[in-house]
Design an enzyme around this catalytic site. Structure first.
Site, PDB file in Angstrom:
ATOM      1  N   CYS A   1      60.961 -32.873 -25.633  1.00 38.03           N
ATOM      2  CA  CYS A   1      59.843 -32.239 -26.322  1.00 38.03           C
ATOM      3  C   CYS A   1      58.568 -32.401 -25.493  1.00 38.03           C
ATOM      4  CB  CYS A   1      59.685 -32.881 -27.699  1.00 38.03           C
ATOM      5  SG  CYS A   1      58.335 -32.196 -28.637  1.00 38.03           S
TER       6      CYS A   1
ATOM      7  N   CYS B   1      61.368 -35.408 -33.650  1.00 38.29           N
ATOM      8  CA  CYS B   1      59.941 -35.188 -33.459  1.00 38.29           C
ATOM      9  C   CYS B   1      59.508 -33.857 -34.028  1.00 38.29           C
ATOM     10  CB  CYS B   1      59.579 -35.287 -31.976  1.00 38.29           C
ATOM     11  SG  CYS B   1      60.251 -33.970 -30.966  1.00 38.29           S
TER      12      CYS B   1
END
Length: 395
Positions: free
Chosen positions: A100, A200
């Site tokens: 990410c 996340c």
């Protein structure tokens, strides 16, 4: 006046990061990243991103900075979610947080920020940025956060010099309690907010349920391997080359059902990962069972009793040539060279003494002490003192 775009996540760390930058005289813009809106795969009814974006907005209003939301869910799905499913299907265990940062926050998001005329992008990561000179050129360093408990440099182990050049980590010198204190003094709505757990991007989703939406369950067997199995006493041949010796230390054991006994059933080997002990639901053993290997081809899971089972430990790991990444390209070692480092194979693992060995087809990381649950698809990161200089995907 330099302009900084802060990724406001709705958490306390990024809130305080924005405030500190403001204090340092930057022009600050808050941007909230919306990475997910496929409601078919959120488990619970509460919608974390709405709450988070609202908190981010309140913080921006309190600080008097411009705020907007950017929808990155398309890129996110393609670069992170699809990749995760593919990796799990192959029986590997990806790290969505590292990806990410590499693919979204410091790439897609950074490009948006720079298009808004930003000089820098800032995040609420617990790490620090250093600078040094090599042959008259400026080189950026990724340093561990000052708070040993919260150091998050590992999650940024795939960043490049170009990305670091444009990054700021305002809370890297602080500890978590200090960050909360500043947020409380400033009366920020996020001061008492709990740290986010889980993936996340999806907030409250737990990984197994998430995977079950895309990867079909299929029944398989759980085998238990005795710690005295002869496979653990295979002698290494003498007079091997360094490379062959490392390959021996790094190789996975190929388990077969004949080597163990059946102790239970599972719903799909691709839901499980090496080193895992929860979720097996095998009763009647004196000690906890740990997964020592999974095989997605045969849909089998192999386990051993206790965290000290020899099947969990290996002395070395291998990284394919294309997966070796240096944050400090000036320190990269050439074919045939070695480097003494401190390394970790997962977030929060205490640093371990290791030696890097670069060869034609890739790199071996040889540890002084055997490591438990070296997991394919995860990242190994290596440090010199408190500087993270490189990383790679465990193959």
């Amino acid at each position: 006046m330099k302009r900084v775009v802060v990724g406001l996540s709705g958490g306390v760390d990024s809130s305080v990061a924005a405030y500190l930058l403001q204090q340092q005289g930057y022009e600050v813009i808050g941007l909230f990243m919306k990475n997910w809106h496929d409601d078919s795969v959120t488990i619970s009814n509460d919608c974390p991103w709405l709450e988070d974006s609202n908190d981010a907005l309140l913080v921006a209003e309190k600080l008097g900075i411009p705020f907007q939301t950017v929808d990155l869910s398309e890129e996110y799905k393609e670069k992170i979610v699809d990749y995760m499913f593919n990796e799990y299907e192959k029986g590997r265990t990806p790290n969505p947080d590292v990806l990410c940062n590499r693919e979204i926050k410091f790439d897609v998001f950074m490009k948006i920020a720079l298009s808004l005329g930003a000089d820098y992008v800032a995040t609420g990561h617990y790490c620090r940025k250093g600078e040094t000179e090599v042959n008259g050129e400026k080189v950026y360093q990724l340093l561990a956060g000052a708070d040993n408990n919260k150091d998050q440099s590992y999650f940024l182990c795939q960043l490049s010099q170009e990305q670091l050049a444009k990054s700021l980590f305002p809370i890297g010198e602080l500890t978590k309690p200090e960050v909360r204190e500043i947020a409380a003094e400033m009366d920020l709505v996020t001061a008492e907010k709990k740290d986010s757990q889980g993936l996340c991007f999806i907030g409250k989703v737990r990984l197994p349920e998430f995977l079950q939406q895309k990867l079909q369950p299929k029944d398989g067997l759980i085998y238990q391997i005795d710690k005295n199995n002869p496979v653990y006493t295979l002698e290494k041949q003498t007079n091997l080359s360094v490379e062959d010796s490392l390959a021996f230390d790094a190789q996975k054991i190929d388990y077969t059902p004949q080597m163990g006994k059946v102790v239970g059933k599972h719903q799909g080997a691709h839901y499980f990962t090496t080193g895992q002990r929860k979720g097996l639901n095998v009763g009647g053993t004196t000690d906890p069972l740990f997964i020592i290997a999974t095989n997605v081809e045969t849909n089998s899971i192999y386990t051993g009793l206790t965290s000290q089972h020899p099947g969990l430990f290996r002395k070395a790991l291998f990284i394919e040539k294309s997966e070796v990444h240096w944050i400090r390209p000036d320190l990269a070692i050439a074919n045939g060279e070695t480097m003494e480092v401190m390394a970790r194979i997962r977030y929060r693992q205490p640093l371990q003494k290791a030696t890097l060995h670069q060869f034609e087809n890739g790199m071996y990381v040889a540890f002084e002490e055997p490591q438990s649950a070296i997991t394919e698809g995860q990242f190994v990161a290596w440090y010199l003192d408190d500087e993270l200089v490189g990383s790679g995907v465990i193959s």
